[in-house]
Design an enzyme around this catalytic site. Structure first.
Site, PDB file in Angstrom:
ATOM      1  N   GLY B  36       1.265  -1.754  -0.255  1.00  0.00           N
ATOM      2  CA  GLY B  36       0.438  -0.011   0.140  1.00  0.00           C
ATOM      3  C   GLY B  36       0.848   1.189   0.523  1.00  0.00           C
ATOM      4  O   GLY B  36       0.400   2.623  -0.361  1.00  0.00           O
ATOM      5  N   CYS B 270     -22.660  -6.315 -18.627  1.00  0.00           N
ATOM      6  CA  CYS B 270     -21.439  -6.822 -17.914  1.00  0.00           C
ATOM      7  C   CYS B 270     -20.331  -6.030 -18.812  1.00  0.00           C
ATOM      8  O   CYS B 270     -20.447  -5.425 -19.841  1.00  0.00           O
ATOM      9  CB  CYS B 270     -21.118  -7.976 -18.392  1.00  0.00           C
ATOM     10  SG  CYS B 270     -21.939  -9.721 -17.492  1.00  0.00           S
ATOM     11  N   CYS B 276     -18.978 -11.833 -20.367  1.00  0.00           N
ATOM     12  CA  CYS B 276     -19.892 -11.856 -20.780  1.00  0.00           C
ATOM     13  C   CYS B 276     -20.155 -12.975 -21.684  1.00  0.00           C
ATOM     14  O   CYS B 276     -21.318 -13.743 -22.342  1.00  0.00           O
ATOM     15  CB  CYS B 276     -20.608 -11.008 -20.859  1.00  0.00           C
ATOM     16  SG  CYS B 276     -22.212 -10.660 -21.491  1.00  0.00           S
TER      17      CYS B 276
END
Lengths: 202, 297
Positions: B36, B270, B276
């Site tokens: 992070g 989608c 999809c």
């Protein structure tokens, strides 16, 4: 091999692809502490540098990275090899080193003497590459932390006793701290500063 | 020199020179060691403008090898301009295998989405990040935000979320929703919809973030806690959609709104095109798929 040539030969046969392979192995080892990485390219670093340690040197060091070598490595052909292949400056100040290399059995200096990074720039710390006897068959250790699903087991043989003793201090410094790579021959294991090491009683 | 005309403008493998790759690789290693935390790096000029994914491209170039299979998505789609050009770029400069299937890829470079299929161990997700600093819109000075990260002083971020609640009755942040990584650093997950935030939590894949203009690299190792910031009485929630995907009928996925005409007609499909298409190939039919086929006939 002629000893005088040792400082020039034994680098990566194919620097671009070999350093990519070695980097990916190391990246996986750091992202998954305790997982074993294998250096596949053919290289022959001068003794007492191991194959994996030498590969890491070629992959990561250059003119931007002051390197600290343990006294025994500093007296070998390694400084010449490092200069020839990487062009990296040597430093005698541990606190200036971006990378430090220790041969098997070398005395580990106090962790606090290396660069630990600053609180606002914790990335400016030394990465320690320590050669040990073997990455298995030693005292069992448990690793937990980021990169590990639950817990990983590790049993390095010949791990400097000072490392375990100082690792808790290193973790307490977070986000500052040292990152360590253990190497044995062609193998390596990453121990980033986030890694929690617990010794198991046997 | 008898160099063929086609090789006049030859590049190093994966475009970047080796010294640049080493510099980026060192930054990636430190980023992984400090989950992070934004590692500064000497971002290079790339043959594309800032804002087109120069950070992601540099990270991908530094890790990519000949054995990799690359997938590039832009807002979930494999076939939009940004995705197509970056994929073509790496085919040209690294001659690397490419795919649109999430499961086959080893490296996935993404702009603002995480694929719907769960990523597995061994995959690397590379995010293109415009503004890596989550506190930037609250505090414009880099010296100050750096100090705030150093001191783990994130009160300002909670004030911002609280102001959302005071003004709108709920946390109105829907994308680039701030997360806390491994219990220490607050991180901007790049402008992904907050729908994707839960996928980052303890993901099996390694996640790398590259911001080219802002010259930052950060990372989330596998199996790392990624917690979206919230309050006890206003817990983090993801978007939900009233209807399933109009083409494949998928529920619990992120949908894009597509305007169909100027009379208010619209459909929701989608955003992850590969997901999809795979579902449609498996025989799943959404509400409007039949219609559009009928209309075509």
């Amino acid at each position: 091999m002629d000893n005088r040539n040792e400082g020039f030969t034994g680098g990566f046969p194919d620097a671009v692809y070999n350093s990519q392979t070695v980097f990916r192995t190391l990246m996986d080892c750091m992202a998954r502490p305790g997982s074993l990485g294998l250096v596949t390219p053919e290289l022959m670093p001068p003794a007492p540098l191991g194959v994996a340690a030498g590969a890491l040197m070629l992959t990561l060091c250059d003119h931007d990275t002051p390197v600290w070598l343990s006294p025994k490595i500093a007296q070998s052909n390694v400084p010449g090899w490092l200069a020839f292949h990487c062009g990296a400056p040597l430093t005698r100040e541990k606190s200036e080193a971006r990378f430090a290399f220790l041969e098997a059995g070398a005395h580990l200096p106090a962790i606090a003497h290396f660069a630990l990074g600053a609180q606002d720039y914790p990335d400016r710390s030394t990465t320690l590459v320590i050669e040990i006897e073997a990455l298995d068959g030693g005292r069992p250790l448990n690793l937990t932390g980021p990169g590990i699903r639950d817990v990983t087991h590790l049993a390095p043989r010949g791990l400097p006793a000072e490392l375990l003793a100082q690792w808790t201090d290193n973790r307490a410094l977070f986000p500052r701290g040292l990152d360590v790579v253990l190497t044995a021959g062609r193998q390596m294991i990453g121990l980033p500063r986030t890694c929690k090491i617990t010794a198991l009683e046997v | 020199m008898s160099m063929p005309a086609t090789e006049l403008a030859a590049y190093n493998f994966a475009y970047l020179d080796e010294q640049t790759k080493r510099m980026i690789r060192r930054a990636i290693l430190k980023a992984i060691a400090i989950p992070g935390y934004q590692v500064p790096f000497a971002s290079r000029e790339m043959p594309m403008p800032y804002g087109w994914g120069t950070g992601g491209v540099q990270v991908t170039a530094a890790i990519l090898g000949p054995q990799d299979v690359l997938k590039v998505i832009d807002q979930g789609a494999d076939d939009t301009t940004n995705a197509v050009s970056i994929r073509a770029f790496f085919q040209k400069v690294a001659n690397v295998a490419v795919t649109t299937h999430t499961g086959e890829a080893t490296v996935i470079q993404t702009r603002h989405r995480i694929p719907e299929d769960t990523l597995r161990e061994g995959q690397v997700l590379v995010y293109q990040v415009p503004i890596p600093e989550p506190l930037r819109f609250l505090e414009p000075r880099e010296t100050e935000t750096r100090k705030m990260h150093a001191l783990e002083e994130y009160g300002l971020m909670h004030v911002k979320l609280y102001e959302d609640i005071a003004r709108h009755g709920r946390i109105a942040t829907t994308y680039a929703y701030p997360v806390k990584v491994a219990g220490r650093y607050v991180m901007d997950p790049s402008p992904t919809p907050k729908f994707d935030n839960p996928k980052m939590h303890r993901s099996e894949a390694l996640q790398l973030f590259g911001a080219g203009r802002e010259k930052r690299i950060y990372a989330v190792p596998p199996f790392t806690d990624v917690v979206s910031l919230d309050f006890e009485d206003h817990p983090f929630e993801v978007q939900s959609f009233d209807k399933p995907c109009a083409l494949c009928g998928a529920r619990h996925v992120y949908l894009d709104e597509v305007v169909l005409d100027d009379r208010g007609g619209r459909m929701f499909v989608c955003s992850d095109t590969d997901y999809c298409e795979t579902r449609r190939a498996d025989g799943h039919v959404g509400e409007m798929l039949g219609q559009s086929q009928e209309a075509a006939e």
